[in-house]
Each structure stands twice: as structure tokens, then as C-alpha cells.
Design an enzyme around this catalytic site. Structure first.
Site, PDB file in Angstrom:
ATOM      1  N   ASP A  44       0.850  -1.202   0.000  1.00  0.00           N
ATOM      2  CA  ASP A  44       0.000   0.000   0.000  1.00  0.00           C
ATOM      3  C   ASP A  44       0.889   1.256   0.000  1.00  0.00           C
ATOM      4  O   ASP A  44       0.381   2.376  -0.057  1.00  0.00           O
ATOM      5  CB  ASP A  44      -1.033  -0.003   1.135  1.00  0.00           C
ATOM      6  CG  ASP A  44      -0.411  -0.079   2.520  1.00  0.00           C
ATOM      7  OD1 ASP A  44       0.829  -0.209   2.626  1.00  0.00           O
ATOM      8  OD2 ASP A  44      -1.166  -0.023   3.511  1.00  0.00           O
ATOM      9  N   SER A  45       2.220   1.053  -0.004  1.00  0.00           N
ATOM     10  CA  SER A  45       3.143   2.166  -0.246  1.00  0.00           C
ATOM     11  C   SER A  45       2.870   2.787  -1.612  1.00  0.00           C
ATOM     12  O   SER A  45       3.351   3.880  -1.913  1.00  0.00           O
ATOM     13  CB  SER A  45       4.601   1.682  -0.163  1.00  0.00           C
ATOM     14  OG  SER A  45       4.805   0.540  -0.968  1.00  0.00           O
ATOM     15  N   ASP A  83      -1.147  -6.092  -0.259  1.00  0.00           N
ATOM     16  CA  ASP A  83      -1.437  -5.437   1.019  1.00  0.00           C
ATOM     17  C   ASP A  83      -2.931  -5.205   1.186  1.00  0.00           C
ATOM     18  O   ASP A  83      -3.614  -4.796   0.231  1.00  0.00           O
ATOM     19  CB  ASP A  83      -0.737  -4.068   1.063  1.00  0.00           C
ATOM     20  CG  ASP A  83       0.444  -4.072   2.018  1.00  0.00           C
ATOM     21  OD1 ASP A  83       0.528  -4.971   2.878  1.00  0.00           O
ATOM     22  OD2 ASP A  83       1.291  -3.166   1.886  1.00  0.00           O
ATOM     23  N   LYS A 113      -1.276  -9.342   2.928  1.00  0.00           N
ATOM     24  CA  LYS A 113      -0.512  -8.890   4.105  1.00  0.00           C
ATOM     25  C   LYS A 113      -1.368  -7.890   4.877  1.00  0.00           C
ATOM     26  O   LYS A 113      -2.047  -7.061   4.268  1.00  0.00           O
ATOM     27  CB  LYS A 113       0.813  -8.234   3.672  1.00  0.00           C
ATOM     28  CG  LYS A 113       1.609  -7.661   4.855  1.00  0.00           C
ATOM     29  CD  LYS A 113       3.031  -7.299   4.474  1.00  0.00           C
ATOM     30  CE  LYS A 113       3.206  -5.972   3.793  1.00  0.00           C
ATOM     31  NZ  LYS A 113       2.686  -4.807   4.535  1.00  0.00           N
ATOM     32  N   GLU A 115      -1.377  -5.454   8.747  1.00  0.00           N
ATOM     33  CA  GLU A 115      -0.531  -4.918   9.821  1.00  0.00           C
ATOM     34  C   GLU A 115      -1.149  -5.171  11.192  1.00  0.00           C
ATOM     35  O   GLU A 115      -2.357  -5.031  11.360  1.00  0.00           O
ATOM     36  CB  GLU A 115      -0.330  -3.409   9.608  1.00  0.00           C
ATOM     37  CG  GLU A 115       0.367  -3.092   8.298  1.00  0.00           C
ATOM     38  CD  GLU A 115       0.577  -1.594   8.084  1.00  0.00           C
ATOM     39  OE1 GLU A 115       0.298  -0.791   9.003  1.00  0.00           O
ATOM     40  OE2 GLU A 115       1.021  -1.235   6.981  1.00  0.00           O
ATOM     41  N   GLU A 182       9.362  -4.376  10.388  1.00  0.00           N
ATOM     42  CA  GLU A 182       9.787  -3.081   9.844  1.00  0.00           C
ATOM     43  C   GLU A 182      10.322  -2.173  10.947  1.00  0.00           C
ATOM     44  O   GLU A 182       9.657  -1.987  11.986  1.00  0.00           O
ATOM     45  CB  GLU A 182       8.602  -2.403   9.129  1.00  0.00           C
ATOM     46  CG  GLU A 182       8.988  -1.043   8.532  1.00  0.00           C
ATOM     47  CD  GLU A 182       7.994  -0.496   7.524  1.00  0.00           C
ATOM     48  OE1 GLU A 182       6.993  -1.169   7.225  1.00  0.00           O
ATOM     49  OE2 GLU A 182       8.233   0.628   7.038  1.00  0.00           O
TER      50      GLU A 182
END
Ligand code: KIV
Length: 283
Positions: A44-45, A83, A113, A115, A182
Site C-alpha cells: 500500500d506504499s 497489502d 498482508k 498490519e 519493519e
């Protein structure tokens, strides 16, 4: 040969480091795939690198599906992880399963993925129960930037280091096949890697992880935004691109591009006939 959750697990067991890079489009995915990178992350960057946002928070499920579909077409061998964007899984277990399903069904990804640690274990369990592999993401999780008060290294104090290890064990227990760490101190990431059965993929977490991931635009020095300490520039593609764009502009203005070898030919008779017709019509 397609990389799978089984080949990635085997890499951890054999001490064969896992390579992962982001990609957001077909052409880049093909280059990354053909370079033999085992995993591609449609991160999602892309909110920052492709869409120009300040952080990842505005990224939508439709954005992720759109880019994931392009990447998977260019990645016959790499294992593609997509993401789950902010608020696509935090809201409920139901939302998490439905949205993970979209990334697989519509995007063609092999895994998703998300978080978080203990707080999202129910979601991880439910997605895994739906036969969708889940990669967890701990440490400096960018979707929590406002809660963290900025992009900061996580796990430096005893309590937070303990919590990070606890979260890593919990996401493993919930069924995650891998975990991204991270911005975590290298020695802590090494301990977590040793204590987990599943692979750890580090970004700003030192060489002791089972694998590494970087945002490809960072490692190619293409993205002019803030560069974290952990980024290494493996090439200066941004400067190369700017130079090529300048050369192109110069040649277009000078009239030296396109040259004869870049143009299509036509018989002189055809042009002659056309010119005569135009002249006749003007009389
Ligand atoms: O979105 C992303 O690119 C990521 C990496 C930084 C791990 O989550």
C-alpha cells in the site's frame, strides 16, 4: 517455477535468504520476476509512490485490486502478496475475509498482508481458514503512523521488545505463513527470527531476518520523498530517467528526433498523386 508458501518455508529451514521487492504495475513486475526475486509485494506504499499521497491511509481496496491485477500478470514465478489497505480488515472479521478474497479472486494474488499483532489475530485466523495465506507485519506499521506519532523505530525498550516477540508468536499461532518486521533493532529481529518457525522478512530490521524487502523505487533512487536510514540505492535510475527525458526534449526541439530510421516509408508515387489531388481541389 512458481514460489509457494512451501518453497518459502523451505528457504527458512535451509538458511536460503528470501528476496522480496515491491511492484505496482505489469512492466516492473516482469522485471522483478525475471531477476529471480522470490516474492513481490503489492504494497500500500503505492499510495505514496504511485498516487502521491503523504501516507498509506487513503489507499482503497479498489486501488489495491487494480494494481495487484497488473502485477500478477507480470509475475509467473514470484509469489505475489497484496497489502490489505487501512480499514479493509480492522473494522470486522467479515470485512477482512471479504476484502482478502477480492485481492485473490480479482487481483490474482497468492497471499495478503495486514498490519498488527494480537489485535488482528482473529482476522488472520479467519482469512487463513478461507484458504488464503496471510503475511503479518509488525514493528513500524505505517497504517498506525498517527497512533505512533510518526515513523519511529519500534521495540527499543524492554516492554515493547517483549510485546513485539509476543505479537510475532501470536500471529504465527493464528496461522500467518510469514511476518514482515519493519524498523526493528537488528538484534531484536534476530531473536524473533530464531524463535519463530515461519520466515521473517526484514525492512530496516538487519541481516538476521530470513529475508529482506525494499520498496523498489527507494532502492533504485527514483522516489524523491523522505529516505529512511535502511534504504540502500542499488542504482540511480531516477537521475537516469531525468537525463533521458531531458535528452528527448532537446532532440524534439532541435528536430533531430525522430531520425529517418524511426519513420515509416511510403512510395513517392502515392505522395505525388495526393499532392496533385490537393492542388486540383484548391483550384
Ligand atoms: O507497503 C509496503 O510497501 C510495505 C513494505 C514497506 C513492507 O508494507
Amino acid at each position: 517455477m512458481k514460489n509457494t508458501v512451501l518453497t518459502l518455508q523451505k528457504q527458512k529451514e535451509e538458511g536460503n535468504k528470501i528476496t522480496m521487492l515491491t511492484a505496482y504495475d505489469y512492466t516492473t513486475a516482469r522485471l522483478v520476476n525475471d531477476a529471480g526475486i522470490e516474492m513481490i509485494l503489492v504494497g500500500d506504499s503505492l499510495g505514496m509512490t504511485m498516487l502521491g499521497y503523504e501516507d498509506t491511509l487513503p489507499v482503497t481496496m479498489d486501488d489495491m485490486v487494480h494494481h495487484t491485477r497488473a502485477v500478477t500478470k507480470g509475475a509467473p514465478d514470484s509469489f505475489v502478496v497484496a497489502d490489505m489497505p487501512f480499514m479493509s480488515y480492522q473494522t470486522s472479521v467479515y470485512d477482512a475475509v471479504v476484502n482478502a478474497g477480492r485481492l485473490i479472486k480479482e487481483g490474482g494474488a497468492q497471499a495478503v498482508k495486514l498490519e498488527g499483532g494480537a489485535a488482528v489475530c482473529e482476522q488472520i485466523r479467519a482469512i487463513v481458514d478461507a484458504s488464503i495465506p496471510v503475511c503479518a507485519h509488525l514493528g513500524m506499521t505505517p497504517q498506525s503512523v498517527n497512533a505512533f506519532g510518526g515513523f519511529k523505530v519500534q521495540g527499543k525498550k524492554e516492554a515493547s521488545a517483549e510485546k513485539l516477540l509476543e505479537d510475532a508468536l501470536k500471529v504465527q499461532e493464528a496461522g500467518a505463513f510469514a511476518v514482515v518486521l519493519e524498523c526493528v533493532p537488528a538484534k531484536l529481529a534476530q531473536v524473533i527470527t530464531r524463535e519463530l518457525r515461519i520466515p521473517t522478512i526484514g525492512i530496516g530490521a538487519g541481516a538476521g531476518c530470513d529475508g529482506q524487502v525494499l520498496v523498489y523505487m527507494d532502492m533504485l533512487d527514483m522516489y524523491g520523498g523522505h529516505q529512511a536510514k535502511f534504504v540502500k540505492h542499488f542504482a540511480k535510475i531516477g537521475e537516469e530517467m531525468k537525463n533521458a527525458f531531458r535528452d528527448y526534449a532537446k532532440e524534439v526541439k532541435e528536430g533531430t528526433f525522430p531520425a529517418p530510421e524511426h519513420t515509416y516509408k511510403i512510395d513517392d508515387d502515392v505522395i505525388q498523386a495526393l499532392e496533385e489531388k490537393i492542388a486540383q481541389e484548391k483550384q
